[in-house]
Design an enzyme around this catalytic site. Structure first.
Site, PDB file in Angstrom:
ATOM      1  N   LYS A  56       0.806  -1.603  -0.140  1.00  0.00           N
ATOM      2  CA  LYS A  56       0.303  -0.613  -0.053  1.00  0.00           C
ATOM      3  C   LYS A  56       1.601   0.995  -0.195  1.00  0.00           C
ATOM      4  CE  LYS A  56      -4.415  -1.530  -0.116  1.00  0.00           C
ATOM      5  NZ  LYS A  56      -5.193  -0.842  -0.766  1.00  0.00           N
ATOM      6  N   SER A  81      -9.057  -0.315   6.153  1.00  0.00           N
ATOM      7  CA  SER A  81      -8.627  -0.881   7.870  1.00  0.00           C
ATOM      8  C   SER A  81      -7.529  -1.182   8.182  1.00  0.00           C
ATOM      9  CB  SER A  81      -9.372  -2.226   6.815  1.00  0.00           C
ATOM     10  OG  SER A  81      -8.508  -3.579   5.650  1.00  0.00           O
ATOM     11  N   GLU A 207      -9.813 -14.362  -3.715  1.00  0.00           N
ATOM     12  CA  GLU A 207     -10.649 -13.649  -2.748  1.00  0.00           C
ATOM     13  C   GLU A 207     -10.903 -14.645  -2.029  1.00  0.00           C
ATOM     14  OE1 GLU A 207     -13.432 -10.064  -5.175  1.00  0.00           O
ATOM     15  OE2 GLU A 207     -13.967 -12.549  -5.208  1.00  0.00           O
ATOM     16  N   GLY A 211     -15.471 -13.358   0.831  1.00  0.00           N
ATOM     17  CA  GLY A 211     -16.114 -12.010   0.024  1.00  0.00           C
ATOM     18  C   GLY A 211     -15.957 -12.251  -1.048  1.00  0.00           C
ATOM     19  N   ASP A 213     -17.057 -10.593  -3.799  1.00  0.00           N
ATOM     20  CA  ASP A 213     -17.611  -9.443  -4.645  1.00  0.00           C
ATOM     21  C   ASP A 213     -17.048  -9.478  -6.244  1.00  0.00           C
ATOM     22  OD1 ASP A 213     -15.410  -8.594  -3.247  1.00  0.00           O
ATOM     23  OD2 ASP A 213     -15.410  -6.807  -4.111  1.00  0.00           O
ATOM     24  N   SER A 307       0.801  -9.357  -0.768  1.00  0.00           N
ATOM     25  CA  SER A 307       0.930  -8.722  -0.550  1.00  0.00           C
ATOM     26  C   SER A 307       1.216  -7.388   0.536  1.00  0.00           C
ATOM     27  CB  SER A 307      -0.475  -8.160  -0.868  1.00  0.00           C
ATOM     28  OG  SER A 307      -1.975  -8.633  -0.011  1.00  0.00           O
TER      29      SER A 307
END
Length: 325
Positions: A56, A81, A207, A211, A213, A307
């Protein structure tokens, strides 16, 4: 009629130049044991060794560093989060400004403590009953802050794509790239870099089963919403893909596969015991897809973006305690 994509390979390359000397060039890890289990040569891009412990920082700094002096003088805001929260807080500190971060009340304590440690002000909310985007946008408007979203921003996506760019520069052409999918920024940036360099590469998003989506959205051909998922992969506990990220991923993402929380735990334990690295649940999802075979029959050379590794010792022990099956 053609539409200009929100992020291009040139944008990712420009972000890489901006991040040089600021972000870490993270290591690529190999394991003969993993290769044997996966049936392929696997190259792990270890963003758990990035500043703030996750990819990030790449996107946060790339976006924040492009603000005007006037914008920086007023400060920045974000909602997250945990990993993006830390990334924006550190980017703000590096750039000599302040940050206000909207975080869920149940955010991992280690991530909240790290965010505060970088000097950010934290505003909490209930992720199951309140809308973090609305809260963040209202807060930014009220205080005159520049809002840096966790994925819905071209400069954020471009920054995240530098992880895949570095991987491909170091190891050469790959046949497939596995990446975690949350809001879709890492996947969008990674796919942009990977397909831009090697159009034939297969991009696979992973995923948590609870979750899904993005998988559902790709199958429906439009963004769909699900109830806020309850999964150990807190970085992927989102109810709908981003609009910008989905516009990229619907073009460049070849497949999404799902893994269970138990499979994520097993992957975290494997990474710790066999690879000697600590990986947080969201970062372990693509490794879980390899170990379980959910990614299908793999081509000869496969890249995996790990990640992040932001998890405190108590939570890690809780999730990974017990013997490996």
């Amino acid at each position: 009629m053609t539409t200009t994509p929100p992020v291009t390979l040139d944008d990712v390359r420009d972000a890489a130049a901006r991040l040089k000397g600021v972000a870490h060039r993270t290591p690529v890890l190999r394991s003969r044991t993993l290769d044997a289990l996966a049936g392929a040569e696997v190259f792990l891009k270890c963003e758990n060794f990035q500043r703030v412990g996750a990819f990030k920082f790449r996107g946060a700094y790339n976006a924040a560093s492009r603000l005007t002096p006037e914008q920086l003088s007023r400060g920045v805001a974000a909602y997250s989060s945990g990993n993006h929260a830390q990334a924006v807080a550190l980017a703000a500190r590096e750039l000599g400004t302040t940050a206000v971060i909207v975080m869920p009340e149940d955010a991992p304590p280690s991530k909240r403590a790290a965010t505060a440690g970088y000097g950010a002000e934290i505003v909490t909310y209930d992720r199951y009953t309140e809308d973090r985007v609305a809260i963040g946008e209202a807060l930014a408007a009220e205080r005159g802050l520049a809002l840096i979203p966790p994925y819905e921003h071209p400069h954020v996506m471009a920054g995240q794509g530098t992880a895949a760019l570095e991987l491909l520069e170091e190891v050469g052409e790959l046949d497939a790239l596995l990446t975690p999918v949350g809001g879709g920024g890492l996947m969008a940036g990674s796919a942009t870099a990977a397909k831009g360099l090697h159009p034939g590469i297969r991009t696979v998003g992973v995923e948590p089963e609870a979750g899904d989506d993005t998988k559902r959205s790709l199958e429906a051909g439009r963004r769909v919403s699900i109830p806020v998922p309850r999964t150990i992969a807190d970085g992927q506990a989102l109810h709908t893909p981003g609009e910008l990220t989905f516009s990229v991923n619907t073009r460049l993402l070849d497949e999404v596969v799902l893994v269970t929380d138990d499979e994520i735990r097993d992957a975290m334990r494997f990474a710790f015991e066999r690879l000697k690295i600590v990986v947080e649940p969201s970062g372990a999802t693509p490794l879980a897809a390899l170990l379980t075979g959910r990614a299908g029959t793999l081509p000869p050379r496969v890249g995996v973006v790990i990640s992040g590794g932001n998890i405190d010792a108590g939570r890690f022990a809780e999730l990974c305690g017990g013997a490996t099956p």
